[in-house]
Scaffold this motif. Sequence first.
Motif, PDB file in Angstrom:
ATOM      1  N   TRP A  99       9.587   7.713  11.123  1.00  0.00           N
ATOM      2  CA  TRP A  99       9.688   6.544  10.259  1.00  0.00           C
ATOM      3  C   TRP A  99      10.412   6.825   8.949  1.00  0.00           C
ATOM      4  CZ3 TRP A  99       8.496   2.267  12.750  1.00  0.00           C
ATOM      5  CH2 TRP A  99       7.624   2.362  13.854  1.00  0.00           C
ATOM      6  N   ILE A 100      11.141   7.949   8.876  1.00  0.00           N
ATOM      7  CA  ILE A 100      11.769   8.362   7.631  1.00  0.00           C
ATOM      8  C   ILE A 100      12.788   7.348   7.127  1.00  0.00           C
ATOM      9  CG2 ILE A 100      13.630   9.700   8.702  1.00  0.00           C
ATOM     10  CD1 ILE A 100      11.611  10.713   5.577  1.00  0.00           C
ATOM     11  N   ASP A 101      13.399   6.575   8.043  1.00  0.00           N
ATOM     12  CA  ASP A 101      14.427   5.620   7.633  1.00  0.00           C
ATOM     13  C   ASP A 101      13.859   4.264   7.230  1.00  0.00           C
ATOM     14  OD1 ASP A 101      16.542   7.392   7.984  1.00  0.00           O
ATOM     15  OD2 ASP A 101      16.704   6.933  10.121  1.00  0.00           O
ATOM     16  N   MET A 102      12.567   4.067   7.386  1.00  0.00           N
ATOM     17  CA  MET A 102      11.979   2.811   6.910  1.00  0.00           C
ATOM     18  C   MET A 102      12.026   2.797   5.386  1.00  0.00           C
ATOM     19  SD  MET A 102       8.232   1.081   7.600  1.00  0.00           S
ATOM     20  CE  MET A 102       8.647   0.400   9.219  1.00  0.00           C
ATOM     21  N   ASP A 103      12.290   1.634   4.808  1.00  0.00           N
ATOM     22  CA  ASP A 103      12.452   1.597   3.359  1.00  0.00           C
ATOM     23  C   ASP A 103      11.166   2.036   2.656  1.00  0.00           C
ATOM     24  OD1 ASP A 103      11.105  -1.088   2.023  1.00  0.00           O
ATOM     25  OD2 ASP A 103      11.552  -1.320   4.152  1.00  0.00           O
ATOM     26  N   PRO A 104      11.326   2.806   1.573  1.00  0.00           N
ATOM     27  CA  PRO A 104      10.167   3.380   0.871  1.00  0.00           C
ATOM     28  C   PRO A 104       9.190   2.326   0.364  1.00  0.00           C
ATOM     29  CG  PRO A 104      12.196   4.421   0.127  1.00  0.00           C
ATOM     30  CD  PRO A 104      12.588   3.265   0.994  1.00  0.00           C
ATOM     31  N   LEU A 105       9.684   1.143   0.000  1.00  0.00           N
ATOM     32  CA  LEU A 105       8.798   0.103  -0.515  1.00  0.00           C
ATOM     33  C   LEU A 105       7.797  -0.334   0.555  1.00  0.00           C
ATOM     34  CD1 LEU A 105       7.965  -1.830  -2.761  1.00  0.00           C
ATOM     35  CD2 LEU A 105       9.683  -3.450  -1.912  1.00  0.00           C
ATOM     36  N   THR A 106       8.285  -0.557   1.767  1.00  0.00           N
ATOM     37  CA  THR A 106       7.394  -0.973   2.859  1.00  0.00           C
ATOM     38  C   THR A 106       6.366   0.110   3.146  1.00  0.00           C
ATOM     39  OG1 THR A 106       9.101  -2.358   3.862  1.00  0.00           O
ATOM     40  CG2 THR A 106       7.293  -1.667   5.284  1.00  0.00           C
ATOM     41  N   ARG A 107       6.805   1.366   3.167  1.00  0.00           N
ATOM     42  CA  ARG A 107       5.879   2.466   3.434  1.00  0.00           C
ATOM     43  C   ARG A 107       4.813   2.565   2.345  1.00  0.00           C
ATOM     44  NH1 ARG A 107       8.565   7.264   3.361  1.00  0.00           N
ATOM     45  NH2 ARG A 107      10.675   6.527   3.043  1.00  0.00           N
ATOM     46  N   ALA A 108       5.239   2.416   1.090  1.00  0.00           N
ATOM     47  CA  ALA A 108       4.277   2.480  -0.019  1.00  0.00           C
ATOM     48  C   ALA A 108       3.304   1.300   0.029  1.00  0.00           C
ATOM     49  CB  ALA A 108       5.023   2.492  -1.349  1.00  0.00           C
ATOM     50  N   GLN A 109       3.819   0.126   0.374  1.00  0.00           N
ATOM     51  CA  GLN A 109       2.955  -1.061   0.429  1.00  0.00           C
ATOM     52  C   GLN A 109       1.972  -1.004   1.601  1.00  0.00           C
ATOM     53  OE1 GLN A 109       5.811  -4.278   0.319  1.00  0.00           O
ATOM     54  NE2 GLN A 109       5.663  -4.455  -1.906  1.00  0.00           N
ATOM     55  N   MET A 110       2.328  -0.297   2.670  1.00  0.00           N
ATOM     56  CA  MET A 110       1.367  -0.114   3.762  1.00  0.00           C
ATOM     57  C   MET A 110       0.185   0.739   3.302  1.00  0.00           C
ATOM     58  SD  MET A 110       1.844  -1.646   6.729  1.00  0.00           S
ATOM     59  CE  MET A 110       1.222  -0.614   8.063  1.00  0.00           C
ATOM     60  N   LEU A 111       0.457   1.727   2.457  1.00  0.00           N
ATOM     61  CA  LEU A 111      -0.635   2.518   1.896  1.00  0.00           C
ATOM     62  C   LEU A 111      -1.494   1.666   0.959  1.00  0.00           C
ATOM     63  CD1 LEU A 111       0.869   6.035   1.069  1.00  0.00           C
ATOM     64  CD2 LEU A 111      -0.945   5.503   2.697  1.00  0.00           C
ATOM     65  N   GLU A 112      -0.834   0.809   0.177  1.00  0.00           N
ATOM     66  CA  GLU A 112      -1.581  -0.090  -0.710  1.00  0.00           C
ATOM     67  C   GLU A 112      -2.435  -1.058   0.103  1.00  0.00           C
ATOM     68  OE1 GLU A 112       1.299  -1.998  -3.193  1.00  0.00           O
ATOM     69  OE2 GLU A 112       1.900  -0.124  -4.165  1.00  0.00           O
ATOM     70  N   ALA A 113      -1.892  -1.531   1.216  1.00  0.00           N
ATOM     71  CA  ALA A 113      -2.660  -2.432   2.089  1.00  0.00           C
ATOM     72  C   ALA A 113      -3.886  -1.710   2.643  1.00  0.00           C
ATOM     73  CB  ALA A 113      -1.777  -2.926   3.239  1.00  0.00           C
ATOM     74  N   ARG A 114      -3.713  -0.464   3.019  1.00  0.00           N
ATOM     75  CA  ARG A 114      -4.845   0.335   3.497  1.00  0.00           C
ATOM     76  C   ARG A 114      -5.923   0.428   2.423  1.00  0.00           C
ATOM     77  NH1 ARG A 114      -4.151   6.443   5.910  1.00  0.00           N
ATOM     78  NH2 ARG A 114      -4.000   7.199   3.774  1.00  0.00           N
ATOM     79  N   GLU A 115      -5.510   0.664   1.190  1.00  0.00           N
ATOM     80  CA  GLU A 115      -6.459   0.760   0.074  1.00  0.00           C
ATOM     81  C   GLU A 115      -7.163  -0.574  -0.168  1.00  0.00           C
ATOM     82  OE1 GLU A 115      -4.149   2.130  -3.210  1.00  0.00           O
ATOM     83  OE2 GLU A 115      -3.789   4.117  -2.326  1.00  0.00           O
ATOM     84  N   THR A 116      -6.408  -1.654  -0.081  1.00  0.00           N
ATOM     85  CA  THR A 116      -6.977  -2.992  -0.297  1.00  0.00           C
ATOM     86  C   THR A 116      -8.071  -3.289   0.724  1.00  0.00           C
ATOM     87  OG1 THR A 116      -4.899  -3.816  -1.230  1.00  0.00           O
ATOM     88  CG2 THR A 116      -6.440  -5.457  -0.368  1.00  0.00           C
ATOM     89  N   VAL A 117      -7.770  -3.029   1.987  1.00  0.00           N
ATOM     90  CA  VAL A 117      -8.730  -3.319   3.049  1.00  0.00           C
ATOM     91  C   VAL A 117      -9.942  -2.391   2.946  1.00  0.00           C
ATOM     92  CG1 VAL A 117      -9.078  -3.314   5.550  1.00  0.00           C
ATOM     93  CG2 VAL A 117      -7.008  -4.323   4.581  1.00  0.00           C
ATOM     94  N   ARG A 118      -9.704  -1.129   2.637  1.00  0.00           N
ATOM     95  CA  ARG A 118     -10.828  -0.212   2.446  1.00  0.00           C
ATOM     96  C   ARG A 118     -11.749  -0.714   1.329  1.00  0.00           C
ATOM     97  NH1 ARG A 118      -9.667   6.245   2.894  1.00  0.00           N
ATOM     98  NH2 ARG A 118      -8.655   6.310   4.931  1.00  0.00           N
ATOM     99  N   SER A 119     -11.166  -1.151   0.227  1.00  0.00           N
ATOM    100  CA  SER A 119     -11.969  -1.644  -0.897  1.00  0.00           C
ATOM    101  C   SER A 119     -12.803  -2.844  -0.494  1.00  0.00           C
ATOM    102  CB  SER A 119     -11.066  -2.023  -2.079  1.00  0.00           C
ATOM    103  OG  SER A 119     -10.462  -0.884  -2.622  1.00  0.00           O
ATOM    104  N   TYR A 120     -12.207  -3.764   0.242  1.00  0.00           N
ATOM    105  CA  TYR A 120     -12.921  -4.972   0.643  1.00  0.00           C
ATOM    106  C   TYR A 120     -14.101  -4.646   1.560  1.00  0.00           C
ATOM    107  CZ  TYR A 120     -14.120  -9.370   2.811  1.00  0.00           C
ATOM    108  OH  TYR A 120     -14.838 -10.448   3.284  1.00  0.00           O
TER     109      TYR A 120
END
Length: 198
Positions: A99-120
Amino acid sequence: MAALVAAAAAPQYTGMKIARFLVVSTVLATLAACAAEDPAPSTAVMPPGALGTNGDVDVRSLDIAAYYFGQVIRKPADAATAIAALDYMGGELNTSPRWIDMDPLTRAQMLEARETVRSYVGISQAAPSQAVVDTMLALAQAYGTGDTAAVQRLLASPIFIVPPAEVQAHLSHIPLMPAVNNVTTRADTLFPDLGTPS
């Protein structure tokens, strides 16, 4: 004569001290920069046959995350499956060479989404992704088969930082989270171009 020799030697000594200071400063700055780099995010390994597929588990995980987080999730088994998929892909997109060619913003936001769902849900942000994925897959199976004893045991897992009843309540109703929906949908649409195995 001795005074002249001493005077001539003094600038050289000072210059050597400055050069040594600069070398030491550069080394220390480099070490500090290395220490400041973010460590690779925790990434799980999906067990064989997980998420109902023996094929491409990354693609299946993206499909599941995009589908379920595009709506209100009211069934705990579906919620647990979706969380397992998201937690796995949050790490996978940021650590796998695939997945190295996926744009960094999408990859970073997937981690943020993981954090959001974990928090909820009440999952510790420090929990290893493998522990989260394993617990969520087991919960999905226990809910699906109606094994209430297994459900209660799993809800008491150390990955959770809230009481079991609260975890269960959250798994029974995950609202539509626009940021999570947007990034899982975007990542899912990108995979045919970026994630197809060669």
